[in-house]
Write a protein that holds these residues in place. Structure first.
Motif, PDB file in Angstrom:
ATOM      1  N   PHE A 151       0.846  -1.193   0.000  1.00 54.36           N
ATOM      2  CA  PHE A 151       0.000   0.000   0.000  1.00 54.36           C
ATOM      3  C   PHE A 151       0.881   1.241   0.000  1.00 54.36           C
ATOM      4  O   PHE A 151       1.953   1.275   0.608  1.00 54.36           O
ATOM      5  CB  PHE A 151      -0.920  -0.014   1.228  1.00 54.36           C
ATOM      6  CG  PHE A 151      -1.638  -1.324   1.404  1.00 54.36           C
ATOM      7  CD1 PHE A 151      -2.734  -1.646   0.614  1.00 54.36           C
ATOM      8  CD2 PHE A 151      -1.187  -2.246   2.323  1.00 54.36           C
ATOM      9  CE1 PHE A 151      -3.377  -2.861   0.753  1.00 54.36           C
ATOM     10  CE2 PHE A 151      -1.825  -3.467   2.478  1.00 54.36           C
ATOM     11  CZ  PHE A 151      -2.919  -3.781   1.687  1.00 54.36           C
ATOM     12  N   GLY A 152       0.416   2.292  -0.689  1.00 53.28           N
ATOM     13  CA  GLY A 152       1.194   3.508  -0.793  1.00 53.28           C
ATOM     14  C   GLY A 152       2.388   3.327  -1.711  1.00 53.28           C
ATOM     15  O   GLY A 152       2.537   2.305  -2.392  1.00 53.28           O
ATOM     16  N   ALA A 153       3.245   4.319  -1.746  1.00 49.00           N
ATOM     17  CA  ALA A 153       4.444   4.294  -2.585  1.00 49.00           C
ATOM     18  C   ALA A 153       5.642   3.916  -1.722  1.00 49.00           C
ATOM     19  O   ALA A 153       5.789   4.396  -0.603  1.00 49.00           O
ATOM     20  CB  ALA A 153       4.675   5.662  -3.215  1.00 49.00           C
ATOM     21  N   THR A 154       6.488   3.041  -2.247  1.00 42.68           N
ATOM     22  CA  THR A 154       7.735   2.691  -1.568  1.00 42.68           C
ATOM     23  C   THR A 154       8.892   3.344  -2.311  1.00 42.68           C
ATOM     24  O   THR A 154       9.043   3.160  -3.521  1.00 42.68           O
ATOM     25  CB  THR A 154       7.933   1.171  -1.507  1.00 42.68           C
ATOM     26  OG1 THR A 154       6.856   0.583  -0.753  1.00 42.68           O
ATOM     27  CG2 THR A 154       9.256   0.827  -0.847  1.00 42.68           C
ATOM     28  N   ILE A 155       9.688   4.112  -1.597  1.00 41.35           N
ATOM     29  CA  ILE A 155      10.809   4.849  -2.187  1.00 41.35           C
ATOM     30  C   ILE A 155      12.097   4.119  -1.834  1.00 41.35           C
ATOM     31  O   ILE A 155      12.412   3.923  -0.649  1.00 41.35           O
ATOM     32  CB  ILE A 155      10.839   6.297  -1.665  1.00 41.35           C
ATOM     33  CG1 ILE A 155       9.529   7.001  -2.035  1.00 41.35           C
ATOM     34  CG2 ILE A 155      12.039   7.057  -2.226  1.00 41.35           C
ATOM     35  CD1 ILE A 155       9.256   8.256  -1.271  1.00 41.35           C
ATOM     36  N   CYS A 156      12.812   3.700  -2.853  1.00 43.57           N
ATOM     37  CA  CYS A 156      14.050   2.954  -2.636  1.00 43.57           C
ATOM     38  C   CYS A 156      15.209   3.927  -2.457  1.00 43.57           C
ATOM     39  O   CYS A 156      15.445   4.778  -3.312  1.00 43.57           O
ATOM     40  CB  CYS A 156      14.307   2.013  -3.814  1.00 43.57           C
ATOM     41  SG  CYS A 156      15.799   1.015  -3.609  1.00 43.57           S
ATOM     42  N   MET A 157      15.916   3.786  -1.369  1.00 46.12           N
ATOM     43  CA  MET A 157      17.045   4.666  -1.076  1.00 46.12           C
ATOM     44  C   MET A 157      18.341   4.153  -1.692  1.00 46.12           C
ATOM     45  O   MET A 157      19.238   4.928  -2.004  1.00 46.12           O
ATOM     46  CB  MET A 157      17.220   4.810   0.443  1.00 46.12           C
ATOM     47  CG  MET A 157      15.945   5.166   1.187  1.00 46.12           C
ATOM     48  SD  MET A 157      15.170   6.701   0.628  1.00 46.12           S
ATOM     49  CE  MET A 157      16.360   7.905   1.211  1.00 46.12           C
ATOM     50  N   ARG A 162       1.832 -10.518  -6.320  1.00 44.45           N
ATOM     51  CA  ARG A 162       0.625  -9.837  -5.859  1.00 44.45           C
ATOM     52  C   ARG A 162       0.943  -8.404  -5.483  1.00 44.45           C
ATOM     53  O   ARG A 162       1.956  -8.130  -4.818  1.00 44.45           O
ATOM     54  CB  ARG A 162       0.016 -10.558  -4.650  1.00 44.45           C
ATOM     55  CG  ARG A 162      -1.364  -9.997  -4.267  1.00 44.45           C
ATOM     56  CD  ARG A 162      -1.897 -10.645  -3.015  1.00 44.45           C
ATOM     57  NE  ARG A 162      -1.264 -10.093  -1.804  1.00 44.45           N
ATOM     58  CZ  ARG A 162      -1.697 -10.347  -0.565  1.00 44.45           C
ATOM     59  NH1 ARG A 162      -2.736 -11.144  -0.379  1.00 44.45           N
ATOM     60  NH2 ARG A 162      -1.087  -9.816   0.473  1.00 44.45           N
ATOM     61  N   ILE A 163       0.076  -7.494  -5.920  1.00 40.76           N
ATOM     62  CA  ILE A 163       0.169  -6.087  -5.546  1.00 40.76           C
ATOM     63  C   ILE A 163      -1.229  -5.606  -5.174  1.00 40.76           C
ATOM     64  O   ILE A 163      -2.203  -6.378  -5.219  1.00 40.76           O
ATOM     65  CB  ILE A 163       0.725  -5.215  -6.706  1.00 40.76           C
ATOM     66  CG1 ILE A 163      -0.209  -5.300  -7.933  1.00 40.76           C
ATOM     67  CG2 ILE A 163       2.126  -5.655  -7.074  1.00 40.76           C
ATOM     68  CD1 ILE A 163       0.218  -4.406  -9.081  1.00 40.76           C
ATOM     69  N   HIS A 164      -1.363  -4.344  -4.801  1.00 37.29           N
ATOM     70  CA  HIS A 164      -2.674  -3.772  -4.496  1.00 37.29           C
ATOM     71  C   HIS A 164      -2.853  -2.489  -5.303  1.00 37.29           C
ATOM     72  O   HIS A 164      -1.900  -1.730  -5.499  1.00 37.29           O
ATOM     73  CB  HIS A 164      -2.815  -3.469  -3.005  1.00 37.29           C
ATOM     74  CG  HIS A 164      -4.239  -3.250  -2.573  1.00 37.29           C
ATOM     75  ND1 HIS A 164      -4.870  -2.030  -2.700  1.00 37.29           N
ATOM     76  CD2 HIS A 164      -5.159  -4.102  -2.055  1.00 37.29           C
ATOM     77  CE1 HIS A 164      -6.124  -2.124  -2.256  1.00 37.29           C
ATOM     78  NE2 HIS A 164      -6.324  -3.374  -1.858  1.00 37.29           N
ATOM     79  N   GLN A 165      -4.073  -2.270  -5.775  1.00 37.56           N
ATOM     80  CA  GLN A 165      -4.329  -1.097  -6.617  1.00 37.56           C
ATOM     81  C   GLN A 165      -4.089   0.205  -5.858  1.00 37.56           C
ATOM     82  O   GLN A 165      -3.835   1.252  -6.463  1.00 37.56           O
ATOM     83  CB  GLN A 165      -5.752  -1.132  -7.165  1.00 37.56           C
ATOM     84  CG  GLN A 165      -6.845  -1.049  -6.123  1.00 37.56           C
ATOM     85  CD  GLN A 165      -8.237  -1.150  -6.740  1.00 37.56           C
ATOM     86  OE1 GLN A 165      -8.403  -1.586  -7.878  1.00 37.56           O
ATOM     87  NE2 GLN A 165      -9.250  -0.758  -5.984  1.00 37.56           N
ATOM     88  N   ASP A 166      -4.124   0.163  -4.535  1.00 39.68           N
ATOM     89  CA  ASP A 166      -3.828   1.354  -3.730  1.00 39.68           C
ATOM     90  C   ASP A 166      -2.431   1.889  -4.046  1.00 39.68           C
ATOM     91  O   ASP A 166      -2.229   3.095  -4.179  1.00 39.68           O
ATOM     92  CB  ASP A 166      -3.946   0.994  -2.250  1.00 39.68           C
ATOM     93  CG  ASP A 166      -3.526   2.131  -1.334  1.00 39.68           C
ATOM     94  OD1 ASP A 166      -4.363   2.999  -1.048  1.00 39.68           O
ATOM     95  OD2 ASP A 166      -2.344   2.160  -0.914  1.00 39.68           O
ATOM     96  N   ALA A 167      -1.472   0.973  -4.165  1.00 39.39           N
ATOM     97  CA  ALA A 167      -0.098   1.398  -4.454  1.00 39.39           C
ATOM     98  C   ALA A 167       0.004   1.995  -5.842  1.00 39.39           C
ATOM     99  O   ALA A 167       0.736   2.970  -6.061  1.00 39.39           O
ATOM    100  CB  ALA A 167       0.859   0.216  -4.307  1.00 39.39           C
ATOM    101  N   LEU A 168      -0.716   1.419  -6.807  1.00 37.41           N
ATOM    102  CA  LEU A 168      -0.670   1.944  -8.172  1.00 37.41           C
ATOM    103  C   LEU A 168      -1.243   3.359  -8.228  1.00 37.41           C
ATOM    104  O   LEU A 168      -0.698   4.228  -8.917  1.00 37.41           O
ATOM    105  CB  LEU A 168      -1.430   1.013  -9.113  1.00 37.41           C
ATOM    106  CG  LEU A 168      -0.944  -0.438  -9.167  1.00 37.41           C
ATOM    107  CD1 LEU A 168      -1.684  -1.196 -10.267  1.00 37.41           C
ATOM    108  CD2 LEU A 168       0.564  -0.511  -9.380  1.00 37.41           C
ATOM    109  N   GLU A 169      -2.331   3.593  -7.506  1.00 42.67           N
ATOM    110  CA  GLU A 169      -2.921   4.935  -7.476  1.00 42.67           C
ATOM    111  C   GLU A 169      -1.954   5.931  -6.836  1.00 42.67           C
ATOM    112  O   GLU A 169      -1.743   7.034  -7.354  1.00 42.67           O
ATOM    113  CB  GLU A 169      -4.237   4.911  -6.711  1.00 42.67           C
ATOM    114  CG  GLU A 169      -4.925   6.268  -6.669  1.00 42.67           C
ATOM    115  CD  GLU A 169      -6.264   6.230  -5.955  1.00 42.67           C
ATOM    116  OE1 GLU A 169      -7.050   7.189  -6.121  1.00 42.67           O
ATOM    117  OE2 GLU A 169      -6.532   5.251  -5.236  1.00 42.67           O
ATOM    118  N   SER A 170      -1.336   5.542  -5.709  1.00 45.07           N
ATOM    119  CA  SER A 170      -0.383   6.433  -5.044  1.00 45.07           C
ATOM    120  C   SER A 170       0.784   6.767  -5.963  1.00 45.07           C
ATOM    121  O   SER A 170       1.212   7.924  -6.051  1.00 45.07           O
ATOM    122  CB  SER A 170       0.133   5.781  -3.751  1.00 45.07           C
ATOM    123  OG  SER A 170      -0.895   5.641  -2.799  1.00 45.07           O
TER     124      SER A 170
END
Length: 369
Positions: A257-263, A328-336
């Motif tokens: 869920f949400g966006a994951t930012i890779c450091m 598996r992913i969630h559409q919430d992450a795609l929207e974010s």
């Protein structure tokens, strides 16, 4: 900068179109045409490299320093390594993935003259014949084979059918979208990223957003085999944001869920300033996000830098469970992510100095400390 509404129905629709278009790295022409047709429908200009990487252009008020946003449209797959005396095929993987995720997969074999359906099976596949030996057999690509759905039982039959060493095998994606918003499929890496980029482009175009500088949506065709965004860039591009998957395995900070930012990933840290610009956008526009580091991972960003491009890079990801398997992913992450990308494309360049390949010290930033 403003937050744009993302058409989730469009995002889901284009994702399914991408998933149903086979594109193992090295056999990507069909999906290239699909993305080109979609850009034409959106009224976005683009051009292709010799091999088919796509560089689109969203015109800005200034021509440089340009920025780019990249996703890859090639996937994992397999190739025929050998024709076996029993009429089956030995395979080698395209890209890095474990054969245990291939066992039982339905596939399409592409020959020079046609295509055939089939399955990837372990060498001992019949419980009624081998009993407990099935559980004890070793794993690995040398211990699976492709069973073609044709009347073939020997080498001569395969040759008569037109099968050759080097033929491509595309793995069925089998997508399923649940009522709870989860998306299960193979090859969400990175067709979900491409769908996010197209949805962000659509939002930008349809809302007549004026961009401060030219922005290039890029769709690369060889990320899974390492070369990725080494092509399609040009020297005016100073910033490149990569969209890809982030692993939600134990020990990781990614989320579905949400966006994951890779450091950072196995190729090293991403550009400090661009990465923190992305974090700042998430904070300012209240986009749910988290940070992570990937130890066994590389992306289009690494390919661009290794090819000698002097470009600031950052990586944003959708959290994915069972990466390079049945994902598996969630559409919430795609929207974010689509919201984040649409805002980033509206953001001004990090530094005016970046319009020059080489320049004086004046205007060069510094990290806090």
């Amino acid at each position: 900068m403003k937050q744009l509404p993302i058409n989730l129905e469009y995002l889901q629709d284009i994702l399914l179109k991408l998933l149903f278009t086979p594109s193992p790295a090295g056999y990507t022409d069909r999906v290239v045409h699909l993305v080109c047709e979609e850009l034409e429908r959106l009224g976005v200009s683009f051009e292709l490299t010799r091999r088919g990487a796509i560089r689109a252009t969203l015109k800005g008020e200034m021509e440089k320093p340009n920025k780019a946003v990249v996703a890859h449209i090639d996937t994992l797959g397999a190739m025929v390594k050998a024709l076996k005396p029993n009429g089956r095929l030995e395979l080698v993987p395209v890209g890095h993935w474990n054969s245990r995720f291939a066992e039982g997969a339905r596939c399409t074999l592409f020959t020079d003259i046609g295509q055939h359906r089939g399955s990837i099976l372990p060498l001992k596949a019949s419980g009624h014949t081998f009993g407990p030996e099935i559980d004890n057999q070793p794993g690995g690509w040398q211990h699976v084979e492709f069973r073609i759905d044709e009347r073939v039982s020997n080498l001569a039959d395969l040759l008569q059918l037109g099968v050759h060493v080097g033929d491509f095998v595309a793995i069925d994606t089998q997508p399923e979208i649940t009522a709870t918003g989860f998306i299960n499929s193979r090859h969400l890496d990175d067709k979900a990223g491409a769908a996010v980029l197209l949805a962000a482009v659509k939002a930008t175009v349809e809302h007549n957003v004026r961009l401060p500088v030219n922005c290039h949506p890029l769709f690369t065709i060889s990320e899974e085999v390492g070369s990725g965004a080494s092509a399609a860039l040009h020297k005016d591009v100073a910033e490149m944001l990569t969209i890809d998957n982030g692993t939600t395995a134990p020990g990781q900070n990614s989320s579905e869920f949400g966006a994951t930012i890779c450091m950072a990933d196995m190729s090293g840290p991403f550009d400090y300033h661009l990465t923190h610009r992305i974090i700042q956008i998430c904070q300012e526009f209240q986009i749910p996000h988290q940070r992570d580091i990937f130890r066994y991972y590389r992306s289009d960003s690494a390919a661009a830098l290794e090819a000698g491009n002097d470009v600031r890079t950052a990586l944003v990801t959708f959290g994915i469970d069972a990466s390079h398997g049945y994902e598996r992913i969630h559409q919430d992450a795609l929207e974010s992510l689509a919201e984040l990308v649409a805002i980033y494309m509206q953001s001004p360049p990090l530094y005016a100095r970046d319009r020059y390949e080489m320049g004086p010290r004046a205007g060069f930033p510094t990290v806090p400390g």
